[in-house]
Write an enzyme that holds these catalytic residues in place. Structure first.
Site, PDB file in Angstrom:
ATOM      1  N   THR A 142      61.660  36.989  43.099  1.00 50.74           N
ATOM      2  CA  THR A 142      61.724  35.407  43.089  1.00 50.74           C
ATOM      3  C   THR A 142      60.688  34.817  42.306  1.00 50.74           C
ATOM      4  O   THR A 142      59.717  35.459  41.938  1.00 50.74           O
ATOM      5  CB  THR A 142      61.794  34.734  44.367  1.00 50.74           C
ATOM      6  OG1 THR A 142      60.610  35.615  45.099  1.00 50.74           O
ATOM      7  CG2 THR A 142      62.957  35.179  45.044  1.00 50.74           C
ATOM      8  N   MET A 234      57.973  34.972  50.118  1.00 46.53           N
ATOM      9  CA  MET A 234      59.337  35.456  49.245  1.00 46.53           C
ATOM     10  C   MET A 234      58.884  36.732  48.322  1.00 46.53           C
ATOM     11  O   MET A 234      59.845  37.532  48.571  1.00 46.53           O
ATOM     12  CB  MET A 234      59.925  34.402  48.205  1.00 46.53           C
ATOM     13  CG  MET A 234      60.611  33.152  48.799  1.00 46.53           C
ATOM     14  SD  MET A 234      61.507  32.239  47.852  1.00 46.53           S
ATOM     15  CE  MET A 234      60.547  31.317  46.678  1.00 46.53           C
ATOM     16  N   HIS A 235      57.690  36.489  47.818  1.00 52.78           N
ATOM     17  CA  HIS A 235      57.634  37.822  47.166  1.00 52.78           C
ATOM     18  C   HIS A 235      57.376  39.010  47.980  1.00 52.78           C
ATOM     19  O   HIS A 235      57.743  40.234  47.962  1.00 52.78           O
ATOM     20  CB  HIS A 235      56.094  37.800  46.201  1.00 52.78           C
ATOM     21  CG  HIS A 235      56.454  37.106  45.196  1.00 52.78           C
ATOM     22  ND1 HIS A 235      55.238  36.927  44.070  1.00 52.78           N
ATOM     23  CD2 HIS A 235      57.407  36.476  44.231  1.00 52.78           C
ATOM     24  CE1 HIS A 235      55.793  36.348  42.887  1.00 52.78           C
ATOM     25  NE2 HIS A 235      57.185  36.064  43.292  1.00 52.78           N
ATOM     26  N   GLU A 236      56.876  38.807  49.263  1.00 53.61           N
ATOM     27  CA  GLU A 236      56.443  40.006  50.114  1.00 53.61           C
ATOM     28  C   GLU A 236      58.022  40.322  50.481  1.00 53.61           C
ATOM     29  O   GLU A 236      58.084  41.601  50.943  1.00 53.61           O
ATOM     30  CB  GLU A 236      55.518  39.171  51.324  1.00 53.61           C
ATOM     31  CG  GLU A 236      54.305  39.137  50.863  1.00 53.61           C
ATOM     32  CD  GLU A 236      53.432  38.680  52.015  1.00 53.61           C
ATOM     33  OE1 GLU A 236      54.274  37.987  53.032  1.00 53.61           O
ATOM     34  OE2 GLU A 236      52.215  38.426  51.741  1.00 53.61           O
TER      35      GLU A 236
END
Length: 254
Positions: A142, A234-236
Site C-alpha cells: 500500500t 497498512m504497511h505492517e
C-alpha cells in the site's frame, strides 16, 4: 552564483539570484532514487535553507529526464524485511515543512515516492514528455509517505484513487488532458518557468511569505501525522507478504 556543494555530491544547492535558491538532485547511479546519499543531501540542503534568512523561494529539480524515482530496490527490501519504516527518515514532506515557498520543477520522471515528494511543494510544474506514477501497488504494498492524502488533495479524488489502485504510469501530456491543476510544459521549459515563478515569489517580503505559507500549509501539516500512522499500519499488515518480496525482486525497474 557559485554552487554550494553539499556533503553528498548527489545533491547541490546554489543561489540562482537574489532570494532564489535551487536544489538539484543528481544521483545518477540510482536515477534519483531515495539512496542514503540523496536523502542525506536533501535533509542537509533544507537545513541550510532554514538557516539562511536571505532566501525567499526554493526551486527543487532533478537532472536530465529524472526528477525523483522513490525508494531504491534495497530500500524497499529493508521495508519488506521490517528492518526500516518509511517514516524513520522524513524526506517526503521537506517541501511542505520548509518555511518559504517551494517550487517542484518536475522536469523528469516522478516515480512512486519521488512523485509524491514533488507534490508536497507549493507550486508544481510537470513535463509533457515525462512519466508520473504512484506505483506502490505494482509491488503489492500500500502507498506510504502520505500519498493516500496528498494525492487526493493535489490531484482530486478520482485521479488520485485511479493512480494508486491501478499503479499505472501517466505521461505529463496525458495528465494535462485529465485536467491536472498544474502547468504541463515541454521538458526544456520546466526549469526556466520554475525560476521565473521563484523570482516573482522572491520579490515579496520574507516575513509575509513565511506567514502566508504557514497559514496555507497548516491543514496539510496538521493532518499528515495521523495519515502517516495509518499508512504505517497498512504497511505492517501488507508489506511482509512473500508476494510483495517476489514482486520487488522481479518487477523493480520494469
Amino acid at each position: 552564483m557559485q554552487a554550494e556543494y553539499m556533503p553528498s555530491e548527489e545533491v547541490t544547492l546554489h543561489e540562482v539570484e537574489d532570494g532564489v535558491v535551487q536544489i538539484t538532485m543528481q544521483d545518477r547511479a540510482s536515477k534519483n532514487g531515495f539512496s542514503p546519499a540523496l536523502m542525506g543531501g536533501l535533509l542537509q540542503a533544507f537545513k541550510r535553507i532554514a538557516a539562511n534568512p536571505a532566501w525567499r523561494a526554493v526551486v527543487l529539480t532533478g537532472y536530465d529526464s529524472y526528477f525523483a524515482s522513490g525508494g531504491t530496490q534495497r530500500v524497499l527490501m529493508t521495508l519488506q524485511e521490517g528492518t526500516a519504516s518509511f517514516d524513520s527518515v522524513n524526506v517526503y514532506s521537506l517541501a511542505l515543512d520548509c518555511e518559504i515557498p517551494v517550487i517542484s520543477a518536475m522536469q523528469g520522471h516522478g516515480i512512486g515516492g519521488g512523485f509524491v515528494m514533488g507534490l508536497y511543494a507549493d507550486f508544481v510544474l510537470l513535463s509533457r514528455e515525462s512519466i508520473y506514477t504512484a506505483n506502490f501497488m505494482k509491488y503489492g504494498f500500500t502507498p506510504g509517505m502520505g500519498a493516500t492524502y496528498i494525492l487526493v488533495q493535489k490531484l482530486g479524488v478520482s485521479l488520485a484513487h485511479e493512480m494508486m489502485l491501478s499503479a499505472e504510469t501517466y505521461r505529463g501530456d496525458a495528465l494535462e488532458k485529465r485536467g491536472v491543476p498544474y502547468a504541463v510544459l515541454p521538458r526544456a521549459q520546466v526549469l526556466p518557468r520554475a525560476i521565473e515563478l521563484a523570482r516573482t515569489v522572491a520579490a515579496k517580503p520574507r516575513k509575509s511569505l513565511v506567514a502566508l505559507k504557514n497559514h496555507l500549509a497548516a491543514p496539510l501539516r496538521q493532518a499528515l501525522p495521523e495519515i502517516i500512522r495509518q499508512e504505517v499500519a497498512m504497511h505492517e499488515a501488507t508489506f511482509r507478504d512473500a508476494d510483495v518480496r517476489q514482486r520487488i525482486e522481479t518487477l523493480f525497474g520494469q
